[in-house]
Scaffold this active site. Structure first.
Site, PDB file in Angstrom:
ATOM      1  N   HIS A   1       9.155  -3.585   3.439  1.00 15.98           N
ATOM      2  CA  HIS A   1       8.689  -3.782   2.057  1.00 15.98           C
ATOM      3  C   HIS A   1       9.868  -4.122   1.143  1.00 15.98           C
ATOM      4  CE1 HIS A   1       5.533  -0.740   3.474  1.00 15.98           C
ATOM      5  NE2 HIS A   1       4.793  -1.757   3.110  1.00 15.98           N
TER       6      HIS A   1
ATOM      7  N   GLN B   1      -3.175 -12.233   7.414  1.00 18.32           N
ATOM      8  CA  GLN B   1      -3.319 -11.928   5.986  1.00 18.32           C
ATOM      9  C   GLN B   1      -2.606 -12.981   5.136  1.00 18.32           C
ATOM     10  OE1 GLN B   1      -2.915  -7.864   4.170  1.00 18.32           O
ATOM     11  NE2 GLN B   1      -0.843  -8.535   3.765  1.00 18.32           N
TER      12      GLN B   1
ATOM     13  N   GLY C   1       4.397 -10.399   3.711  1.00 23.94           N
ATOM     14  CA  GLY C   1       5.189 -10.387   4.929  1.00 23.94           C
ATOM     15  C   GLY C   1       4.526 -11.153   6.075  1.00 23.94           C
TER      16      GLY C   1
ATOM     17  N   SER D   1       6.443  -0.497  10.132  1.00 19.20           N
ATOM     18  CA  SER D   1       5.090  -0.382   9.591  1.00 19.20           C
ATOM     19  C   SER D   1       4.907   1.032   9.070  1.00 19.20           C
ATOM     20  CB  SER D   1       4.068  -0.645  10.704  1.00 19.20           C
ATOM     21  OG  SER D   1       2.783  -0.204  10.301  1.00 19.20           O
TER      22      SER D   1
ATOM     23  N   MET E   1       0.839  -1.207   0.000  1.00 24.16           N
ATOM     24  CA  MET E   1       0.000   0.000   0.000  1.00 24.16           C
ATOM     25  C   MET E   1       0.873   1.256   0.000  1.00 24.16           C
ATOM     26  SD  MET E   1      -3.444  -0.875   2.069  1.00 24.16           S
ATOM     27  CE  MET E   1      -2.839  -0.583   3.704  1.00 24.16           C
TER      28      MET E   1
ATOM     29  N   HIS F   1       9.002   1.105   3.409  1.00 25.39           N
ATOM     30  CA  HIS F   1      10.093   1.089   4.381  1.00 25.39           C
ATOM     31  C   HIS F   1      10.931  -0.165   4.129  1.00 25.39           C
ATOM     32  CE1 HIS F   1       7.588  -1.899   6.306  1.00 25.39           C
ATOM     33  NE2 HIS F   1       6.617  -1.018   6.495  1.00 25.39           N
TER      34      HIS F   1
HETATM   35  P1  AMP Z   1       1.388  -2.929   3.468  1.00 21.22           P
HETATM   36  O1  AMP Z   1       1.956  -1.869   2.591  1.00 21.22           O
HETATM   37  O2  AMP Z   1       1.348  -2.569   4.914  1.00 21.22           O
HETATM   38  O3  AMP Z   1       0.079  -3.464   2.945  1.00 21.22           O
HETATM   39  O4  AMP Z   1       2.408  -4.132   3.399  1.00 21.22           O
HETATM   40  C1  AMP Z   1       2.770  -4.693   2.171  1.00 21.22           C
HETATM   41  C2  AMP Z   1       3.519  -5.977   2.418  1.00 21.22           C
HETATM   42  O5  AMP Z   1       4.684  -5.706   3.202  1.00 21.22           O
HETATM   43  C3  AMP Z   1       2.684  -6.994   3.220  1.00 21.22           C
HETATM   44  O6  AMP Z   1       2.911  -8.289   2.683  1.00 21.22           O
HETATM   45  C4  AMP Z   1       3.238  -6.852   4.596  1.00 21.22           C
HETATM   46  O7  AMP Z   1       3.094  -8.017   5.385  1.00 21.22           O
HETATM   47  C5  AMP Z   1       4.687  -6.562   4.323  1.00 21.22           C
HETATM   48  N1  AMP Z   1       5.327  -5.895   5.464  1.00 21.22           N
HETATM   49  C6  AMP Z   1       4.866  -4.811   6.152  1.00 21.22           C
HETATM   50  N2  AMP Z   1       5.684  -4.511   7.170  1.00 21.22           N
HETATM   51  C7  AMP Z   1       6.691  -5.413   7.143  1.00 21.22           C
HETATM   52  C8  AMP Z   1       7.860  -5.639   7.944  1.00 21.22           C
HETATM   53  N3  AMP Z   1       8.145  -4.881   8.992  1.00 21.22           N
HETATM   54  N4  AMP Z   1       8.682  -6.659   7.612  1.00 21.22           N
HETATM   55  C9  AMP Z   1       8.388  -7.449   6.545  1.00 21.22           C
HETATM   56  N5  AMP Z   1       7.314  -7.289   5.751  1.00 21.22           N
HETATM   57  C10 AMP Z   1       6.478  -6.290   6.043  1.00 21.22           C
END
Ligand code: AMP
Length: 283
Positions: free
Chosen positions: A42, A158, A152, A190, A35, A39
């Site tokens: 990702h 999820q 992740g 996050s 999304m 960081h």
């Molecule tokens: P998001 O942008 O929050 O929807 O996350 C996108 C992807 O990055 C998802 O598969 C998350 O699980 C993964 N993700 C988010 N934070 C972390 C983290 N700290 N370490 C590893 N993967 C992450």
């Protein structure tokens, strides 16, 4: 359009054209859905994918269907330029940034529900959240038809939901996972950490510390219900406003467990000020 070496793709037609060209050249394709507000967590997924497939495409889409009323959809952090730069520097080959109207055009009526796995934990605290996740992930997988997609462990429920829908719908994409990337004090990275005030940021580190301690106590044979209750109380006393759950669960079914005989995971979701944080550890 490109930024450095990365192709920026904004609609499904162009996405499919790019992927068809790569396929014609004999390349394998990996997808990293996000999304945005990227960081190092990702980027670790991008790096892992670069070791698995020839071409890596990230997607950035803040999916309104996975946000409930009163949640942070309107203030969710956005930084497209910085995201594209980071993806490019990490070695991603393309980034798919569709707009909302092209993902959910007038009349869009389909909903994907993964029953059971979506019901408890975050599903209970955020009704409809996993339907939103399942619907967008199914769309992205069908749009890109990648060989591999990565998610992740940070969002552990999820990941379980997505593995299930991939199997149930016979989607021809292998789902892999990436380990949680953390700050030095243990806080899981996050996009939502940006909401934390300086004081909250200090308290936030207690989430992973409490999980770690819970793992140690469980391994020492303490009663799991007692650990859950005391950990919850500790977080509330430390300044968390509410704890949605602190649970030892089976890593595959996500059902609460009474002992460590199977593959176990301890999961937490808690509110700190206006920020909802989640984290988890393997036991
Ligand atoms: P998001 O942008 O929050 O929807 O996350 C996108 C992807 O990055 C998802 O598969 C998350 O699980 C993964 N993700 C988010 N934070 C972390 C983290 N700290 N370490 C590893 N993967 C992450």
């Amino acid at each position: 359009m490109t930024q450095k070496n990365i192709a920026i793709i904004r609609n499904v037609t162009d996405l499919r054209q790019t992927i068809a060209k790569w396929r014609a050249e004999g390349h394998s394709i990996g997808l990293v859905p996000t999304m945005g507000a990227l960081h190092a967590g990702h980027l670790s997924l991008v790096t892992k994918m670069l070791g698995q497939t020839d071409k890596v495409i990230a997607s950035i889409f803040v999916n309104p269907k996975q946000f409930g009323a009163g949640e942070d959809l309107d203030r969710y952090p956005k930084n497209e330029d910085a995201d594209c730069k980071m993806l490019s520097e990490t070695g991603a080959h393309a980034v798919f940034i569709p707009d909302c109207a092209s993902i959910y055009p007038e009349g869009f009526s389909t909903n994907i529900t993964v029953a059971g796995l979506s019901d408890d934990l975050c599903g209970k605290a955020r009704p409809g959240h996993f339907d939103g996740v399942s619907t967008i992930v199914t769309k992205l997988l069908v749009q890109a038809m990648p060989d591999v997609a990565i998610f992740g462990e940070k969002d552990f429920q999820q990941l379980a939901v997505i593995k299930r829908l991939q199997q149930d719908l016979d989607l021809p994409t292998k789902i892999i996972s990436g380990a949680i990337v953390r700050e030095d004090d243990g806080l899981a990275l996050s996009s939502r950490n940006a909401y934390l005030t300086a004081d909250e940021r200090k308290i936030a580190a207690l989430l992973s510390a409490t999980l770690k301690q819970a793992v140690a106590r469980a391994n020492a044979g303490e009663d799991l219900r007692v650990i859950e209750a005391e950990s919850t109380l500790y977080l509330l006393k430390a300044g968390f406003k509410a704890v949605d759950y602190f649970s030892f669960v089976d890593a595959n079914t996500l059902k609460q467990v009474n002992d460590l005989s199977g593959q176990t995971r301890v999961l937490v979701a808690a509110h700190l000020g206006k920020t909802r944080l989640i984290d988890n550890f393997a036991v």
